[in-house]
Write a protein that holds these residues in place. Sequence first.
Motif, short mmCIF file in Angstrom:
data_model
loop_
_atom_site.label_atom_id
_atom_site.label_comp_id
_atom_site.label_asym_id
_atom_site.label_seq_id
_atom_site.Cartn_x
_atom_site.Cartn_y
_atom_site.Cartn_z
N THR A 159 0.80 -1.22 0.00
CA THR A 159 0.00 0.00 0.00
C THR A 159 0.84 1.27 0.00
OG1 THR A 159 -0.13 -0.19 2.39
CG2 THR A 159 -2.02 -0.98 1.11
N HIS A 160 2.15 1.19 0.26
CA HIS A 160 2.99 2.39 0.34
C HIS A 160 4.18 2.22 -0.57
CE1 HIS A 160 0.63 3.30 3.89
NE2 HIS A 160 1.01 2.15 4.42
N PRO A 161 4.44 3.07 -1.52
CA PRO A 161 3.59 4.20 -1.93
C PRO A 161 2.43 3.71 -2.81
CG PRO A 161 5.51 4.09 -3.31
CD PRO A 161 5.67 2.97 -2.30
N ALA A 162 1.73 4.68 -3.44
CA ALA A 162 0.58 4.32 -4.28
C ALA A 162 1.01 3.35 -5.38
CB ALA A 162 0.00 5.58 -4.91
N ARG A 163 0.18 2.32 -5.57
CA ARG A 163 0.47 1.29 -6.58
C ARG A 163 -0.71 1.15 -7.51
NH1 ARG A 163 2.81 -4.20 -4.65
NH2 ARG A 163 1.19 -4.65 -6.14
N PRO A 164 -0.47 0.61 -8.70
CA PRO A 164 -1.60 0.37 -9.60
C PRO A 164 -2.57 -0.61 -8.98
CG PRO A 164 0.50 0.07 -10.73
CD PRO A 164 0.81 0.20 -9.27
N THR A 165 -3.85 -0.37 -9.14
CA THR A 165 -4.88 -1.32 -8.67
C THR A 165 -6.17 -1.03 -9.41
OG1 THR A 165 -5.89 -2.30 -6.70
CG2 THR A 165 -5.77 0.10 -6.74
N ALA A 166 -7.23 -1.73 -9.02
CA ALA A 166 -8.55 -1.48 -9.59
C ALA A 166 -9.28 -0.48 -8.70
CB ALA A 166 -9.35 -2.78 -9.65
N VAL A 167 -10.00 0.44 -9.33
CA VAL A 167 -10.71 1.51 -8.63
C VAL A 167 -12.18 1.46 -9.02
CG1 VAL A 167 -10.92 4.02 -8.39
CG2 VAL A 167 -8.65 2.98 -8.57
N ILE A 168 -13.06 1.51 -8.01
CA ILE A 168 -14.50 1.52 -8.29
C ILE A 168 -14.89 2.91 -8.81
CG2 ILE A 168 -16.82 1.38 -7.27
CD1 ILE A 168 -15.74 -0.71 -5.32
N GLY A 189 -6.36 2.25 -11.82
CA GLY A 189 -6.00 3.48 -11.11
C GLY A 189 -4.92 3.16 -10.11
N THR A 190 -4.86 3.94 -9.03
CA THR A 190 -3.81 3.72 -8.03
C THR A 190 -4.41 3.65 -6.62
OG1 THR A 190 -3.43 6.10 -7.93
CG2 THR A 190 -1.98 4.81 -9.35
N THR A 191 -3.65 3.07 -5.71
CA THR A 191 -4.16 2.75 -4.36
C THR A 191 -4.44 3.99 -3.51
OG1 THR A 191 -1.86 2.42 -3.68
CG2 THR A 191 -3.15 0.44 -4.14
N ASP A 192 -4.04 5.17 -3.96
CA ASP A 192 -4.35 6.38 -3.16
C ASP A 192 -5.65 7.05 -3.58
OD1 ASP A 192 -3.40 7.14 -5.61
OD2 ASP A 192 -2.06 8.71 -4.87
N GLU A 193 -6.37 6.49 -4.56
CA GLU A 193 -7.59 7.14 -5.05
C GLU A 193 -8.83 6.66 -4.30
OE1 GLU A 193 -8.23 7.06 -9.35
OE2 GLU A 193 -6.19 6.29 -9.55
N PRO A 194 -9.87 7.50 -4.18
CA PRO A 194 -11.16 6.99 -3.70
C PRO A 194 -11.62 5.84 -4.59
CG PRO A 194 -11.21 9.39 -3.83
CD PRO A 194 -9.93 8.95 -4.49
N GLY A 195 -12.16 4.81 -3.98
CA GLY A 195 -12.64 3.65 -4.75
C GLY A 195 -11.60 2.59 -4.97
N ALA A 196 -10.34 2.84 -4.57
CA ALA A 196 -9.27 1.86 -4.83
C ALA A 196 -9.40 0.64 -3.93
CB ALA A 196 -7.90 2.51 -4.64
N VAL A 197 -9.25 -0.53 -4.52
CA VAL A 197 -9.13 -1.79 -3.76
C VAL A 197 -7.67 -1.89 -3.34
CG1 VAL A 197 -9.38 -4.29 -3.82
CG2 VAL A 197 -10.96 -2.84 -5.13
N THR A 198 -7.41 -1.89 -2.02
CA THR A 198 -6.02 -1.82 -1.58
C THR A 198 -5.47 -3.17 -1.13
OG1 THR A 198 -6.74 -1.12 0.62
CG2 THR A 198 -6.20 0.62 -0.95
N ALA A 199 -6.30 -4.11 -0.72
CA ALA A 199 -5.83 -5.44 -0.33
C ALA A 199 -7.00 -6.41 -0.37
CB ALA A 199 -5.22 -5.41 1.07
N VAL A 200 -6.71 -7.69 -0.61
CA VAL A 200 -7.76 -8.71 -0.62
C VAL A 200 -7.27 -9.95 0.12
CG1 VAL A 200 -8.82 -7.93 -2.79
CG2 VAL A 200 -7.01 -9.65 -2.85
N ASP A 201 -8.23 -10.72 0.61
CA ASP A 201 -7.94 -12.00 1.28
C ASP A 201 -9.04 -12.98 0.89
OD1 ASP A 201 -6.55 -13.59 3.56
OD2 ASP A 201 -8.68 -13.70 4.05
#
Length: 377
Positions: free
Chosen positions: A9-18, A182-194
């Motif tokens: 999660t640190h720093p911002a990384r590419p991810t999926a954003v709602i 998008g990236t993990t610092d944006e609203p809607g970003a999925v930052t981790a899953v289990d």
Amino acid sequence: MNAHERTFTHPARPTAVITGIGACLPPHVVDNDTVVARGDLRTDDAWIRDRTGIARRRHAGPGTSTGDLAVGAGRAALASAGDHHPEMLLLATSTPDHPCPATAPAVAHRLGLGTIPAFDIAAVCSGFLYALATATALVRSGTCSTILVIAADTYTSIVNPADRETAPIFGDGAGAVLLTAGTTDEPGAVTAVDLGADGSGSDLITVPYGGSRHPHRLPPPEPDARYFHMRGRTVYAHAVRRMTQSAGSVLRQADWGPETVRAFVGHQANQRILDSVGDRLGIAPAHRFGNIGELGNTAAASIPLVLADPAVHQAVAPGERSLLTAFGGGLTWASATLNWPAAVPRSEAPPAGPDTTPLCTPDLSRSHPWTASTTAS
Ligand code: UT7
């Protein structure tokens, strides 16, 4: 926490954003007294409210299928996002329109999405988070940049109306999100899953008849084997344990303390389960959101229907830390951390099916078709 988890999660990384959120509910509101009377159940409104938190739910009429609800929710999510053209569609459901083929391709066709890949994900009540995790991985890998994730179920198609342990619990509905790179610092970003599963409990939640184990060409092993069965008390204990463990694990992965979570959304199986998981995690009741009182257990759709509730968006600001967790048949469980989305949710009425006509004219024109609540209110 190890070094890998920190870089997650640190720093911002590419991810999926709602970037789009949609809902579709059938218009029939069915209260507890009606469910009890319809099934001639040996129970009452007071028992159901007290033991589950459920006051009413929506039932799809015989003319409305899971695919119809999925089309409504998918269309609403696309409208919420603006004019987007997803490159893939995932549909989480355990009540598909037909045993074969998957429902997703027909939903994609009806949404006018051309020949994009479309497939079902069968993880029962964990299905939305399984689909969210799959889509997030596909976005992170660069396979797709925009994916429509829909979760839809019509448990009234498999529940025995005369079973007092399941008929009062389940409702029908669909929710959807559009995910964009998008990236993990944006609203809607999925930052981790289990994610997790334990097939040793596969008999606890099941429709015994009609699959390859007990095919239709043979007589059913029990007269009611065509219906959904759940060993409620045992499932309850697994649900509390697994959702607490999985949510704790994803919080550690995201490096978020439970006291920083501003929106906790658990699978809407039973209010007592949700209270127990929230208490064990240490999340204040004011930050727990749900719709079980109004919608019952909508299976895979329950979490996205909370994400789509305008009342929750008034209480939670874009970017605030959110924790999602689910448990379902399989057994399966899943959790995700999410920055609360900035997307404005949209609702649509179920469209007419391709080969059936709904029995009533839906009216979902009201901006608040259902009301979410925190457990504090
Ligand atoms: O979405 C997938 C995951 N699903 C879940 O997590 C659901 C988990 N289970 C539950 O939510 C609850 O177990 C139920 C709501 C299904 C049942 O509530 P409970 O308070 O846990 O009841 P119980 O299973 O411990 O059963 C206690 C008694 C039983 O009677 P006996 O055996 O003690 O005589 C049940 O037959 O309550 C009975 N019972 C009911 N009584 C009146 C079960 N359902 C009802 C009912 N009305 N509707």
